[in-house]
Design an enzyme around this catalytic site. Structure first.
Site, PDB file in Angstrom:
ATOM      1  N   LEU A  66       0.814  -1.212   0.000  1.00  0.00           N
ATOM      2  CA  LEU A  66       0.000   0.000   0.000  1.00  0.00           C
ATOM      3  C   LEU A  66       0.848   1.263   0.000  1.00  0.00           C
ATOM      4  O   LEU A  66       0.406   2.316  -0.446  1.00  0.00           O
ATOM      5  CB  LEU A  66      -0.921   0.007   1.225  1.00  0.00           C
ATOM      6  CG  LEU A  66      -1.931  -1.142   1.322  1.00  0.00           C
ATOM      7  CD1 LEU A  66      -2.708  -1.043   2.626  1.00  0.00           C
ATOM      8  CD2 LEU A  66      -2.886  -1.124   0.134  1.00  0.00           C
ATOM      9  N   LEU A 125       5.141   3.002   1.194  1.00  0.00           N
ATOM     10  CA  LEU A 125       6.468   2.874   1.787  1.00  0.00           C
ATOM     11  C   LEU A 125       6.692   4.026   2.749  1.00  0.00           C
ATOM     12  O   LEU A 125       6.528   5.190   2.380  1.00  0.00           O
ATOM     13  CB  LEU A 125       7.552   2.886   0.704  1.00  0.00           C
ATOM     14  CG  LEU A 125       7.518   1.731  -0.304  1.00  0.00           C
ATOM     15  CD1 LEU A 125       8.523   1.983  -1.427  1.00  0.00           C
ATOM     16  CD2 LEU A 125       7.830   0.410   0.387  1.00  0.00           C
ATOM     17  N   GLY A 126       7.057   3.695   4.000  1.00  0.00           N
ATOM     18  CA  GLY A 126       7.354   4.720   4.987  1.00  0.00           C
ATOM     19  C   GLY A 126       8.853   4.910   5.115  1.00  0.00           C
ATOM     20  O   GLY A 126       9.647   4.289   4.403  1.00  0.00           O
ATOM     21  N   ASN A 172      10.751   3.977   7.550  1.00  0.00           N
ATOM     22  CA  ASN A 172      11.429   2.830   8.150  1.00  0.00           C
ATOM     23  C   ASN A 172      10.881   1.475   7.723  1.00  0.00           C
ATOM     24  O   ASN A 172      11.359   0.444   8.189  1.00  0.00           O
ATOM     25  CB  ASN A 172      11.356   2.936   9.679  1.00  0.00           C
ATOM     26  CG  ASN A 172      12.066   4.169  10.196  1.00  0.00           C
ATOM     27  OD1 ASN A 172      13.114   4.538   9.684  1.00  0.00           O
ATOM     28  ND2 ASN A 172      11.499   4.816  11.189  1.00  0.00           N
ATOM     29  N   VAL A 189       4.368  -0.872   3.854  1.00  0.00           N
ATOM     30  CA  VAL A 189       3.022  -1.062   4.389  1.00  0.00           C
ATOM     31  C   VAL A 189       2.267  -2.020   3.469  1.00  0.00           C
ATOM     32  O   VAL A 189       2.171  -1.792   2.262  1.00  0.00           O
ATOM     33  CB  VAL A 189       2.269   0.280   4.490  1.00  0.00           C
ATOM     34  CG1 VAL A 189       0.874   0.063   5.058  1.00  0.00           C
ATOM     35  CG2 VAL A 189       3.052   1.268   5.350  1.00  0.00           C
ATOM     36  N   LYS A 243       2.187  -2.338   8.815  1.00  0.00           N
ATOM     37  CA  LYS A 243       3.536  -1.787   8.640  1.00  0.00           C
ATOM     38  C   LYS A 243       4.531  -2.654   9.392  1.00  0.00           C
ATOM     39  O   LYS A 243       4.332  -2.962  10.569  1.00  0.00           O
ATOM     40  CB  LYS A 243       3.603  -0.347   9.149  1.00  0.00           C
ATOM     41  CG  LYS A 243       4.947   0.329   8.903  1.00  0.00           C
ATOM     42  CD  LYS A 243       4.891   1.805   9.250  1.00  0.00           C
ATOM     43  CE  LYS A 243       6.190   2.509   8.905  1.00  0.00           C
ATOM     44  NZ  LYS A 243       6.138   3.967   9.178  1.00  0.00           N
ATOM     45  N   ASP A 301       7.966  15.448  10.006  1.00  0.00           N
ATOM     46  CA  ASP A 301       7.961  14.975   8.617  1.00  0.00           C
ATOM     47  C   ASP A 301       6.584  15.180   7.988  1.00  0.00           C
ATOM     48  O   ASP A 301       6.057  14.291   7.322  1.00  0.00           O
ATOM     49  CB  ASP A 301       8.363  13.500   8.558  1.00  0.00           C
ATOM     50  CG  ASP A 301       8.786  13.066   7.154  1.00  0.00           C
ATOM     51  OD1 ASP A 301       9.219  13.939   6.367  1.00  0.00           O
ATOM     52  OD2 ASP A 301       8.685  11.867   6.845  1.00  0.00           O
TER      53      ASP A 301
END
Length: 212
Positions: free
Chosen positions: A52, A54-55, A57, A60, A75, A168
């Site tokens: 779904l 990308l964060g 760290n 997802v 996540k 962020d």
């Protein structure tokens, strides 16, 4: 995912205590303790291979609650003090109606490494960034822009009242609950978040180069 072997392996050092983490619920409800579950996440959720997002760290994935069928987002973070801090701050803040809600947190072994798995509500509407791109040359109306800023401001005010700096805030980290026009915008991804009560907490520069 395998269940955690926490009884056999020592926990990584961290100032976050999974038994004492709390969050505020809407309407002034009692605080709820964060209890990181040790059994396999797959006991409660069916995992999909669909990514779904990308964060900072971790990625997802899509998942589904086995009991209710509810579609959720999962996540995966490799377990370390920084990851536990991210989970702590997001859990504490997810009582805000404009912050993505955390449903469950698991500690499992994945590919031989201890991981934290955060199950969150699935934000079907996608990123604010995508909506900006889709509009192209058609600017947001003054009312639309005001509503976006109101939702962002509500989330930030909530965090600051808890002495948490997100650090962020950007269109990629702002998600809509659905694809409908009048839908709720929520803040996510606490990978850079810091508690401002810690001495010298905000000394490290954090930014996405494109926006600087």
């Amino acid at each position: 995912m395998e269940q955690s072997e926490g009884e056999q392996e020592s926990q990584p050092e961290s100032h976050v205590d999974s038994k004492s983490s709390v969050k505020s619920l809407p309407g002034g409800a009692a605080h709820v303790k964060l209890e990181i579950k040790k059994h396999a996440v797959t006991d409660d959720y069916k995992l999909s291979k669909r990514v779904l997002g990308l964060g900072i760290n971790g990625k997802v994935l899509e998942c589904f609650n086995r009991e209710t069928g509810q579609k959720c987002a999962l996540k995966l973070l490799y377990d370390n003090p920084k990851a536990r801090q991210e989970v702590e701050y997001h859990w504490r803040a997810s009582g805000c109606p404009h912050i993505v809600h955390v449903l469950d947190v698991y500690e499992n072994i994945h590919h031989g490494k201890r991981c934290l798995l955060i199950v969150m509500e699935c934000m079907e509407g996608g990123e604010l960034f995508s909506r900006i791109q889709e509009r192209g040359d058609q600017a947001f109306t003054e009312r639309e822009a005001a509503e976006i800023m109101r939702d962002i401001g509500t989330a930030i005010q909530y965090l600051h009242s808890m002495n948490i700096a997100h650090r962020d805030v950007k269109p990629e980290n702002l998600l809509y609950t659905s694809k409908e026009k009048d839908t709720v915008l929520k803040l996510t991804d606490f990978g850079f978040a810091k508690e401002t009560t810690v001495q010298n907490a905000l000394q490290t520069p954090c930014y996405t180069p494109y926006y600087v």
